[in-house]
Design a protein around this motif. Structure first.
Motif, PDB file in Angstrom:
ATOM      1  N   TYR A   1       0.852  -1.186   0.000  1.00  0.00           N
ATOM      2  CA  TYR A   1       0.000   0.000   0.000  1.00  0.00           C
ATOM      3  C   TYR A   1       0.886   1.234   0.000  1.00  0.00           C
ATOM      4  CZ  TYR A   1      -3.379   3.437   1.773  1.00  0.00           C
ATOM      5  OH  TYR A   1      -4.180   4.532   1.953  1.00  0.00           O
ATOM      6  N   VAL A   2       0.855   1.982  -1.085  1.00  0.00           N
ATOM      7  CA  VAL A   2       1.647   3.207  -1.213  1.00  0.00           C
ATOM      8  C   VAL A   2       0.754   4.284  -1.816  1.00  0.00           C
ATOM      9  CG1 VAL A   2       3.764   4.275  -2.042  1.00  0.00           C
ATOM     10  CG2 VAL A   2       3.710   1.812  -1.618  1.00  0.00           C
ATOM     11  N   PRO A   3       0.051   5.027  -0.992  1.00  0.00           N
ATOM     12  CA  PRO A   3      -0.839   6.057  -1.536  1.00  0.00           C
ATOM     13  C   PRO A   3      -0.080   7.255  -2.078  1.00  0.00           C
ATOM     14  CG  PRO A   3      -0.821   6.165   0.850  1.00  0.00           C
ATOM     15  CD  PRO A   3      -0.031   4.946   0.464  1.00  0.00           C
ATOM     16  N   ARG A   4      -0.677   7.916  -3.054  1.00  0.00           N
ATOM     17  CA  ARG A   4      -0.145   9.151  -3.611  1.00  0.00           C
ATOM     18  C   ARG A   4      -0.796  10.391  -3.010  1.00  0.00           C
ATOM     19  NH1 ARG A   4       2.396   8.868  -8.827  1.00  0.00           N
ATOM     20  NH2 ARG A   4       2.643   6.699  -9.541  1.00  0.00           N
ATOM     21  N   ALA A   5      -1.999  10.253  -2.504  1.00  0.00           N
ATOM     22  CA  ALA A   5      -2.734  11.395  -1.979  1.00  0.00           C
ATOM     23  C   ALA A   5      -2.231  11.774  -0.597  1.00  0.00           C
ATOM     24  CB  ALA A   5      -4.225  11.077  -1.930  1.00  0.00           C
ATOM     25  N   GLN A   6      -1.991  13.063  -0.407  1.00  0.00           N
ATOM     26  CA  GLN A   6      -1.487  13.529   0.879  1.00  0.00           C
ATOM     27  C   GLN A   6      -2.478  13.297   2.011  1.00  0.00           C
ATOM     28  OE1 GLN A   6      -1.282  17.951   1.372  1.00  0.00           O
ATOM     29  NE2 GLN A   6      -1.801  17.972  -0.813  1.00  0.00           N
ATOM     30  N   SER A   7      -3.769  13.220   1.692  1.00  0.00           N
ATOM     31  CA  SER A   7      -4.779  12.997   2.711  1.00  0.00           C
ATOM     32  C   SER A   7      -4.666  11.629   3.363  1.00  0.00           C
ATOM     33  CB  SER A   7      -6.179  13.173   2.117  1.00  0.00           C
ATOM     34  OG  SER A   7      -6.426  12.232   1.089  1.00  0.00           O
ATOM     35  N   GLU A   8      -3.976  10.709   2.741  1.00  0.00           N
ATOM     36  CA  GLU A   8      -3.803   9.372   3.289  1.00  0.00           C
ATOM     37  C   GLU A   8      -2.697   9.298   4.329  1.00  0.00           C
ATOM     38  OE1 GLU A   8      -6.991   8.226   1.484  1.00  0.00           O
ATOM     39  OE2 GLU A   8      -5.818   6.721   2.571  1.00  0.00           O
ATOM     40  N   TYR A   9      -1.913  10.338   4.437  1.00  0.00           N
ATOM     41  CA  TYR A   9      -0.779  10.348   5.359  1.00  0.00           C
ATOM     42  C   TYR A   9      -1.145  11.071   6.647  1.00  0.00           C
ATOM     43  CZ  TYR A   9       1.983   8.503   1.555  1.00  0.00           C
ATOM     44  OH  TYR A   9       2.482   7.694   0.555  1.00  0.00           O
ATOM     45  N   SER A  10      -0.867  10.430   7.762  1.00  0.00           N
ATOM     46  CA  SER A  10      -1.332  10.911   9.057  1.00  0.00           C
ATOM     47  C   SER A  10      -0.330  11.809   9.769  1.00  0.00           C
ATOM     48  CB  SER A  10      -1.663   9.725   9.964  1.00  0.00           C
ATOM     49  OG  SER A  10      -2.694   8.925   9.406  1.00  0.00           O
ATOM     50  N   TYR A  11       0.948  11.580   9.578  1.00  0.00           N
ATOM     51  CA  TYR A  11       1.977  12.331  10.277  1.00  0.00           C
ATOM     52  C   TYR A  11       2.993  12.853   9.293  1.00  0.00           C
ATOM     53  CZ  TYR A  11      -0.058  10.221  14.408  1.00  0.00           C
ATOM     54  OH  TYR A  11      -0.931   9.835  15.394  1.00  0.00           O
ATOM     55  N   TRP A  12       3.441  14.065   9.553  1.00  0.00           N
ATOM     56  CA  TRP A  12       4.327  14.777   8.648  1.00  0.00           C
ATOM     57  C   TRP A  12       5.525  15.339   9.381  1.00  0.00           C
ATOM     58  CZ3 TRP A  12       3.120  15.632   3.371  1.00  0.00           C
ATOM     59  CH2 TRP A  12       1.867  15.138   2.989  1.00  0.00           C
ATOM     60  N   GLY A  13       6.640  15.395   8.675  1.00  0.00           N
ATOM     61  CA  GLY A  13       7.803  16.078   9.188  1.00  0.00           C
ATOM     62  C   GLY A  13       7.689  17.574   9.010  1.00  0.00           C
ATOM     63  N   GLN A  14       8.699  18.283   9.474  1.00  0.00           N
ATOM     64  CA  GLN A  14       8.670  19.743   9.458  1.00  0.00           C
ATOM     65  C   GLN A  14       9.048  20.332   8.105  1.00  0.00           C
ATOM     66  OE1 GLN A  14      11.168  17.952  10.636  1.00  0.00           O
ATOM     67  NE2 GLN A  14      13.002  18.876   9.731  1.00  0.00           N
ATOM     68  N   GLY A  15       9.620  19.531   7.251  1.00  0.00           N
ATOM     69  CA  GLY A  15      10.039  19.988   5.943  1.00  0.00           C
ATOM     70  C   GLY A  15      11.485  20.433   5.917  1.00  0.00           C
ATOM     71  N   THR A  16      12.110  20.273   4.773  1.00  0.00           N
ATOM     72  CA  THR A  16      13.473  20.738   4.579  1.00  0.00           C
ATOM     73  C   THR A  16      13.580  21.378   3.203  1.00  0.00           C
ATOM     74  OG1 THR A  16      15.823  20.093   4.674  1.00  0.00           O
ATOM     75  CG2 THR A  16      14.302  18.499   3.696  1.00  0.00           C
ATOM     76  N   GLN A  17      14.234  22.526   3.144  1.00  0.00           N
ATOM     77  CA  GLN A  17      14.306  23.308   1.915  1.00  0.00           C
ATOM     78  C   GLN A  17      15.374  22.765   0.984  1.00  0.00           C
ATOM     79  OE1 GLN A  17      12.475  26.240   0.906  1.00  0.00           O
ATOM     80  NE2 GLN A  17      13.500  25.742  -1.039  1.00  0.00           N
ATOM     81  N   VAL A  18      14.993  22.564  -0.267  1.00  0.00           N
ATOM     82  CA  VAL A  18      15.926  22.210  -1.326  1.00  0.00           C
ATOM     83  C   VAL A  18      15.869  23.305  -2.379  1.00  0.00           C
ATOM     84  CG1 VAL A  18      16.455  20.592  -3.193  1.00  0.00           C
ATOM     85  CG2 VAL A  18      15.759  19.740  -0.946  1.00  0.00           C
ATOM     86  N   THR A  19      17.005  23.903  -2.660  1.00  0.00           N
ATOM     87  CA  THR A  19      17.087  24.964  -3.652  1.00  0.00           C
ATOM     88  C   THR A  19      18.108  24.571  -4.710  1.00  0.00           C
ATOM     89  OG1 THR A  19      16.545  26.648  -1.991  1.00  0.00           O
ATOM     90  CG2 THR A  19      17.514  27.410  -4.060  1.00  0.00           C
ATOM     91  N   VAL A  20      17.683  24.573  -5.961  1.00  0.00           N
ATOM     92  CA  VAL A  20      18.543  24.206  -7.076  1.00  0.00           C
ATOM     93  C   VAL A  20      18.734  25.433  -7.952  1.00  0.00           C
ATOM     94  CG1 VAL A  20      18.917  22.628  -8.990  1.00  0.00           C
ATOM     95  CG2 VAL A  20      17.618  21.877  -6.996  1.00  0.00           C
ATOM     96  N   SER A  21      19.957  25.877  -8.074  1.00  0.00           N
ATOM     97  CA  SER A  21      20.268  27.053  -8.870  1.00  0.00           C
ATOM     98  C   SER A  21      20.629  26.653 -10.292  1.00  0.00           C
ATOM     99  CB  SER A  21      21.415  27.843  -8.243  1.00  0.00           C
ATOM    100  OG  SER A  21      22.602  27.069  -8.186  1.00  0.00           O
ATOM    101  N   SER A  22      20.364  27.544 -11.241  1.00  0.00           N
ATOM    102  CA  SER A  22      20.647  27.285 -12.637  1.00  0.00           C
ATOM    103  C   SER A  22      22.059  27.700 -13.002  1.00  0.00           C
ATOM    104  CB  SER A  22      19.635  27.997 -13.528  1.00  0.00           C
ATOM    105  OG  SER A  22      19.675  29.391 -13.319  1.00  0.00           O
TER     106      SER A  22
END
Length: 127
Positions: A106-127
Protein backbone atom coordinates in the motif's frame (compact mmCIF):
# COMPACT_ATOMS: atom_id res chain seq x y z
CA UNK A 1 2.36 10.45 18.51
CA UNK A 2 4.73 9.89 15.60
CA UNK A 3 7.73 12.13 15.14
CA UNK A 4 9.30 12.56 11.72
CA UNK A 5 12.49 14.55 11.29
CA UNK A 6 13.88 15.47 7.89
CA UNK A 7 17.41 16.57 7.20
CA UNK A 8 19.80 17.00 4.30
CA UNK A 9 18.31 19.92 2.41
CA UNK A 10 20.39 22.73 1.06
CA UNK A 11 21.54 24.67 -1.97
CA UNK A 12 22.90 22.86 -4.99
CA UNK A 13 23.61 23.72 -8.61
CA UNK A 14 21.62 22.19 -11.42
CA UNK A 15 22.92 18.72 -12.20
CA UNK A 16 24.06 18.15 -8.65
CA UNK A 17 22.85 15.74 -6.00
CA UNK A 18 21.44 15.76 -2.49
CA UNK A 19 20.35 13.06 -0.10
CA UNK A 20 17.49 13.72 2.27
CA UNK A 21 16.85 11.70 5.42
CA UNK A 22 13.65 11.09 7.32
CA UNK A 23 13.87 9.46 10.72
CA UNK A 24 10.72 8.17 12.43
CA UNK A 25 10.22 7.71 16.15
CA UNK A 26 7.43 7.39 18.68
CA UNK A 27 4.32 5.27 18.32
CA UNK A 28 4.70 4.37 14.68
CA UNK A 29 2.31 2.17 12.74
CA UNK A 30 3.05 -1.53 12.72
CA UNK A 31 2.61 -1.55 8.94
CA UNK A 32 3.18 1.66 7.08
CA UNK A 33 4.15 3.48 3.95
CA UNK A 34 6.55 6.39 3.81
CA UNK A 35 6.06 9.16 1.32
CA UNK A 36 7.94 12.23 0.16
CA UNK A 37 6.07 15.32 -0.97
CA UNK A 38 7.24 18.74 -2.05
CA UNK A 39 5.75 22.18 -2.25
CA UNK A 40 7.09 25.12 -4.20
CA UNK A 41 5.94 28.70 -3.50
CA UNK A 42 2.51 29.28 -4.98
CA UNK A 43 2.12 25.62 -5.92
CA UNK A 44 0.16 22.75 -4.47
CA UNK A 45 1.94 20.10 -2.50
CA UNK A 46 2.71 17.18 -4.77
CA UNK A 47 3.67 13.57 -4.36
CA UNK A 48 7.28 12.76 -5.20
CA UNK A 49 8.02 9.19 -4.18
CA UNK A 50 6.65 6.60 -1.78
CA UNK A 51 7.76 3.32 -0.26
CA UNK A 52 6.06 0.41 1.47
CA UNK A 53 7.99 -0.84 4.47
CA UNK A 54 6.32 -4.24 4.41
CA UNK A 55 6.21 -4.91 0.67
CA UNK A 56 9.24 -3.04 -0.61
CA UNK A 57 7.26 -1.34 -3.37
CA UNK A 58 8.40 2.07 -4.59
CA UNK A 59 6.10 4.48 -6.41
CA UNK A 60 7.50 7.44 -8.36
CA UNK A 61 6.12 10.64 -9.74
CA UNK A 62 6.84 10.84 -13.47
CA UNK A 63 8.85 14.01 -12.99
CA UNK A 64 11.47 12.32 -10.82
CA UNK A 65 11.62 8.76 -12.10
CA UNK A 66 15.14 7.94 -13.19
CA UNK A 67 16.60 10.74 -11.09
CA UNK A 68 15.35 10.11 -7.56
CA UNK A 69 15.65 6.87 -5.63
CA UNK A 70 14.62 5.76 -2.18
CA UNK A 71 16.40 3.53 0.31
CA UNK A 72 15.92 2.55 3.94
CA UNK A 73 17.71 1.69 7.12
CA UNK A 74 15.18 -0.51 8.87
CA UNK A 75 17.09 -0.68 12.14
CA UNK A 76 16.97 3.12 12.41
CA UNK A 77 13.45 3.56 11.03
CA UNK A 78 14.94 5.92 8.49
CA UNK A 79 14.17 6.46 4.83
CA UNK A 80 16.50 8.27 2.44
CA UNK A 81 15.70 10.19 -0.69
CA UNK A 82 18.64 10.29 -3.10
CA UNK A 83 18.17 13.10 -5.60
CA UNK A 84 20.42 13.16 -8.65
CA UNK A 85 20.52 15.34 -11.76
CA UNK A 86 18.67 18.06 -9.92
CA UNK A 87 16.84 20.73 -11.89
CA UNK A 88 15.73 24.23 -10.87
CA UNK A 89 12.13 23.02 -10.98
CA UNK A 90 12.97 20.63 -8.14
CA UNK A 91 13.28 23.63 -5.84
CA UNK A 92 10.74 23.20 -3.04
CA UNK A 93 10.23 22.38 0.59
CA UNK A 94 10.38 18.61 0.88
CA UNK A 95 8.28 16.77 3.45
CA UNK A 96 8.26 13.18 4.55
CA UNK A 97 5.10 11.56 5.85
CA UNK A 98 3.84 8.21 7.04
CA UNK A 99 0.58 6.39 6.32
CA UNK A 100 -0.97 3.32 7.86
CA UNK A 101 -0.76 0.41 5.46
CA UNK A 102 -3.99 -1.53 5.10
CA UNK A 103 -2.55 -4.22 2.87
CA UNK A 104 0.73 -5.32 1.36
CA UNK A 105 2.40 -2.80 -0.95
CA UNK A 106 0.00 0.00 0.00
CA UNK A 107 1.65 3.21 -1.21
CA UNK A 108 -0.84 6.06 -1.54
CA UNK A 109 -0.14 9.15 -3.61
CA UNK A 110 -2.73 11.39 -1.98
CA UNK A 111 -1.49 13.53 0.88
CA UNK A 112 -4.78 13.00 2.71
CA UNK A 113 -3.80 9.37 3.29
CA UNK A 114 -0.78 10.35 5.36
CA UNK A 115 -1.33 10.91 9.06
CA UNK A 116 1.98 12.33 10.28
CA UNK A 117 4.33 14.78 8.65
CA UNK A 118 7.80 16.08 9.19
CA UNK A 119 8.67 19.74 9.46
CA UNK A 120 10.04 19.99 5.94
CA UNK A 121 13.47 20.74 4.58
CA UNK A 122 14.31 23.31 1.92
CA UNK A 123 15.93 22.21 -1.33
CA UNK A 124 17.09 24.96 -3.65
CA UNK A 125 18.54 24.21 -7.08
CA UNK A 126 20.27 27.05 -8.87
CA UNK A 127 20.65 27.29 -12.64
Amino acid sequence: QVQLVESGGGLVQAGGSLRLSCAASGRTFSYSAMGWFRQAPGKEREFVIGFSWSGGTTVYADSVKGRFTISTDNAKNTVYLQMNSLKPEDTAVYYCATARAYYANYVPRAQSEYSYWGQGTQVTVSS
